[in-house]
Write a protein that holds these residues in place. Structure first.
Motif, PDB file in Angstrom:
ATOM      1  N   ALA A  54       0.843  -1.198   0.000  1.00  9.14           N
ATOM      2  CA  ALA A  54       0.000   0.000   0.000  1.00  9.14           C
ATOM      3  C   ALA A  54       0.881   1.252   0.000  1.00  9.14           C
ATOM      4  N   SER A  55       0.332   2.348  -0.498  1.00 11.93           N
ATOM      5  CA  SER A  55       1.066   3.612  -0.484  1.00 11.93           C
ATOM      6  C   SER A  55       1.197   4.105   0.954  1.00 11.93           C
ATOM      7  N   PRO A  56       2.238   4.888   1.238  1.00 14.75           N
ATOM      8  CA  PRO A  56       2.386   5.423   2.595  1.00 14.75           C
ATOM      9  C   PRO A  56       1.173   6.238   3.055  1.00 14.75           C
ATOM     10  N   THR A  57       0.582   6.990   2.153  1.00 13.76           N
ATOM     11  CA  THR A  57      -0.572   7.810   2.506  1.00 13.76           C
ATOM     12  C   THR A  57      -1.767   6.937   2.904  1.00 13.76           C
ATOM     13  N   ALA A  58      -2.092   5.963   2.060  1.00 14.27           N
ATOM     14  CA  ALA A  58      -3.226   5.085   2.350  1.00 14.27           C
ATOM     15  C   ALA A  58      -2.972   4.250   3.595  1.00 14.27           C
ATOM     16  N   ALA A  59      -1.776   3.702   3.711  1.00 15.02           N
ATOM     17  CA  ALA A  59      -1.458   2.854   4.863  1.00 15.02           C
ATOM     18  C   ALA A  59      -1.531   3.639   6.170  1.00 15.02           C
ATOM     19  N   SER A  60      -0.988   4.847   6.184  1.00 11.54           N
ATOM     20  CA  SER A  60      -1.008   5.624   7.427  1.00 11.54           C
ATOM     21  C   SER A  60      -2.409   6.114   7.773  1.00 11.54           C
ATOM     22  N   ALA A  61      -3.209   6.433   6.766  1.00 14.02           N
ATOM     23  CA  ALA A  61      -4.584   6.870   7.024  1.00 14.02           C
ATOM     24  C   ALA A  61      -5.414   5.729   7.619  1.00 14.02           C
ATOM     25  N   VAL A  62      -5.326   4.551   7.027  1.00 16.82           N
ATOM     26  CA  VAL A  62      -6.071   3.399   7.543  1.00 16.82           C
ATOM     27  C   VAL A  62      -5.550   3.015   8.926  1.00 16.82           C
ATOM     28  N   SER A 106       0.214  12.539  11.303  1.00 14.75           N
ATOM     29  CA  SER A 106       0.663  11.169  11.029  1.00 14.75           C
ATOM     30  C   SER A 106       0.732  10.879   9.538  1.00 14.75           C
ATOM     31  N   VAL A 107      -0.343  11.180   8.846  1.00 14.61           N
ATOM     32  CA  VAL A 107      -0.393  10.922   7.410  1.00 14.61           C
ATOM     33  C   VAL A 107       0.602  11.822   6.681  1.00 14.61           C
ATOM     34  N   GLY A 108       0.680  13.079   7.098  1.00 14.25           N
ATOM     35  CA  GLY A 108       1.603  14.016   6.449  1.00 14.25           C
ATOM     36  C   GLY A 108       3.056  13.608   6.582  1.00 14.25           C
ATOM     37  N   LEU A 109       3.495  13.258   7.792  1.00 13.42           N
ATOM     38  CA  LEU A 109       4.886  12.849   7.977  1.00 13.42           C
ATOM     39  C   LEU A 109       5.201  11.538   7.268  1.00 13.42           C
ATOM     40  N   THR A 110       4.261  10.611   7.285  1.00 18.10           N
ATOM     41  CA  THR A 110       4.486   9.337   6.605  1.00 18.10           C
ATOM     42  C   THR A 110       4.525   9.529   5.096  1.00 18.10           C
ATOM     43  N   THR A 111       3.654  10.364   4.575  1.00 16.34           N
ATOM     44  CA  THR A 111       3.655  10.658   3.141  1.00 16.34           C
ATOM     45  C   THR A 111       4.959  11.350   2.745  1.00 16.34           C
ATOM     46  N   ILE A 116      10.378  11.067   0.205  1.00 15.30           N
ATOM     47  CA  ILE A 116      11.834  11.148   0.325  1.00 15.30           C
ATOM     48  C   ILE A 116      12.492   9.810  -0.014  1.00 15.30           C
ATOM     49  N   THR A 117      11.871   8.718   0.379  1.00 16.29           N
ATOM     50  CA  THR A 117      12.484   7.402   0.147  1.00 16.29           C
ATOM     51  C   THR A 117      12.416   6.953  -1.306  1.00 16.29           C
ATOM     52  N   GLU A 118      11.438   7.418  -2.059  1.00 15.87           N
ATOM     53  CA  GLU A 118      11.326   6.982  -3.457  1.00 15.87           C
ATOM     54  C   GLU A 118      12.545   7.335  -4.298  1.00 15.87           C
ATOM     55  N   PRO A 119      12.950   8.601  -4.375  1.00 18.73           N
ATOM     56  CA  PRO A 119      14.115   8.911  -5.197  1.00 18.73           C
ATOM     57  C   PRO A 119      15.419   8.309  -4.660  1.00 18.73           C
ATOM     58  N   LEU A 120      15.469   8.030  -3.373  1.00 21.09           N
ATOM     59  CA  LEU A 120      16.665   7.430  -2.781  1.00 21.09           C
ATOM     60  C   LEU A 120      16.726   5.922  -3.030  1.00 21.09           C
ATOM     61  N   GLU A 121      15.679   5.416  -3.635  1.00 25.15           N
ATOM     62  CA  GLU A 121      15.557   3.995  -3.954  1.00 25.15           C
ATOM     63  C   GLU A 121      15.689   3.118  -2.714  1.00 25.15           C
ATOM     64  N   GLY A 124      11.818  -2.196   0.347  1.00 30.00           N
ATOM     65  CA  GLY A 124      11.705  -3.367   1.201  1.00 30.00           C
ATOM     66  C   GLY A 124      11.580  -3.025   2.673  1.00 30.00           C
ATOM     67  N   PHE A 125      12.237  -3.851   3.477  1.00 31.91           N
ATOM     68  CA  PHE A 125      12.161  -3.724   4.928  1.00 31.91           C
ATOM     69  C   PHE A 125      12.677  -2.365   5.407  1.00 31.91           C
ATOM     70  N   THR A 126      13.737  -1.882   4.802  1.00 32.95           N
ATOM     71  CA  THR A 126      14.320  -0.597   5.204  1.00 32.95           C
ATOM     72  C   THR A 126      13.322   0.535   5.006  1.00 32.95           C
ATOM     73  N   ARG A 127      12.617   0.525   3.896  1.00 34.26           N
ATOM     74  CA  ARG A 127      11.612   1.563   3.639  1.00 34.26           C
ATOM     75  C   ARG A 127      10.475   1.493   4.653  1.00 34.26           C
ATOM     76  N   ILE A 128      10.058   0.286   4.978  1.00 33.75           N
ATOM     77  CA  ILE A 128       8.996   0.114   5.965  1.00 33.75           C
ATOM     78  C   ILE A 128       9.440   0.683   7.313  1.00 33.75           C
ATOM     79  N   VAL A 129      10.699   0.438   7.687  1.00 37.70           N
ATOM     80  CA  VAL A 129      11.211   0.960   8.950  1.00 37.70           C
ATOM     81  C   VAL A 129      11.236   2.492   8.922  1.00 37.70           C
ATOM     82  N   VAL A 130      11.704   3.077   7.823  1.00 38.99           N
ATOM     83  CA  VAL A 130      11.756   4.546   7.710  1.00 38.99           C
ATOM     84  C   VAL A 130      10.350   5.138   7.799  1.00 38.99           C
ATOM     85  N   LEU A 131       9.408   4.549   7.092  1.00 38.71           N
ATOM     86  CA  LEU A 131       8.028   5.047   7.121  1.00 38.71           C
ATOM     87  C   LEU A 131       7.408   4.870   8.512  1.00 38.71           C
ATOM     88  N   ASP A 132       7.712   3.765   9.149  1.00 39.99           N
ATOM     89  CA  ASP A 132       7.188   3.508  10.481  1.00 39.99           C
ATOM     90  C   ASP A 132       7.757   4.508  11.497  1.00 39.99           C
TER      91      ASP A 132
END
Length: 166
Positions: A54-62, A106-111, A116-121, A124-132
């Motif tokens: 799921a996208s960070p926006t949708a996941a954080s909103a839900v 919450s949604v704003g910071l996660t989005t 930020i993580t997309e262009p940095l490529e 996986g797990f690392t992105r989930i940790v950063v978003l969390d």
């Protein structure tokens, strides 16, 4: 030897400003515990949705809603001692405004973290940790502000029990 009996009249105690409501420190601790439970529900939802793509926006909103619903019931009853049907205008609507501000954070910071993580490529797990971390950071930042608004605006006035039927 006679017994002397004295009767003293006691004046009724004036009503306390938050009669029926737990004291401030108890409210703070209980609201914190309720928030921890809500955060746990949010975390399970957020991590699960991000894991499934799921996208960070949708996941954080839900995830926010998944924590906000049980938090409403637990905090209202346990932290602020409220029972019965809430008054929509004086309690429910202000509550929704306050948690709406928390949801925006919450949604704003996660989005933002997702952007930020997309262009940095980062993936996986690392992105989930950063978003969390971004999501949890918003909770930490907003808790004190949210507690103050709920305590002083939404639930002020003590234990108000609204009749179940009008």
């Amino acid at each position: 030897m006679g017994c002397v009996s004295t009767v003293t009249a006691t004046a009724p105690k004036p009503p306390q400003p938050h009669a029926g409501q737990p004291r401030f420190i108890a409210r703070l601790v209980r609201a914190g515990a309720s928030s921890v439970l809500a955060t746990a529900a949010s975390q399970v939802t957020l991590i699960g949705l991000l894991w499934w793509g799921a996208s960070p926006t949708a996941a954080s909103a839900v995830a926010f809603v998944a924590g906000a619903i049980p938090n409403w019931f637990v905090a209202r009853r346990w932290a602020w001692g409220r029972k019965g049907k809430p008054d929509v205008k004086r309690e429910l609507m202000p509550y929704l405004v306050v948690i709406g501000l928390g949801a925006a954070a919450s949604v704003g910071l996660t989005t933002l973290a997702g952007m930020i993580t997309e262009p940095l490529e980062i993936s996986g797990f690392t992105r989930i940790v950063v978003l969390d971390v971004a999501y949890l950071s918003s909770y930490a930042i907003v808790f004190a502000f949210k507690f103050a608004l709920l305590d002083r605006l939404v639930y002020r006035g003590g234990n108000v029990q609204v009749a179940a039927s009008r």
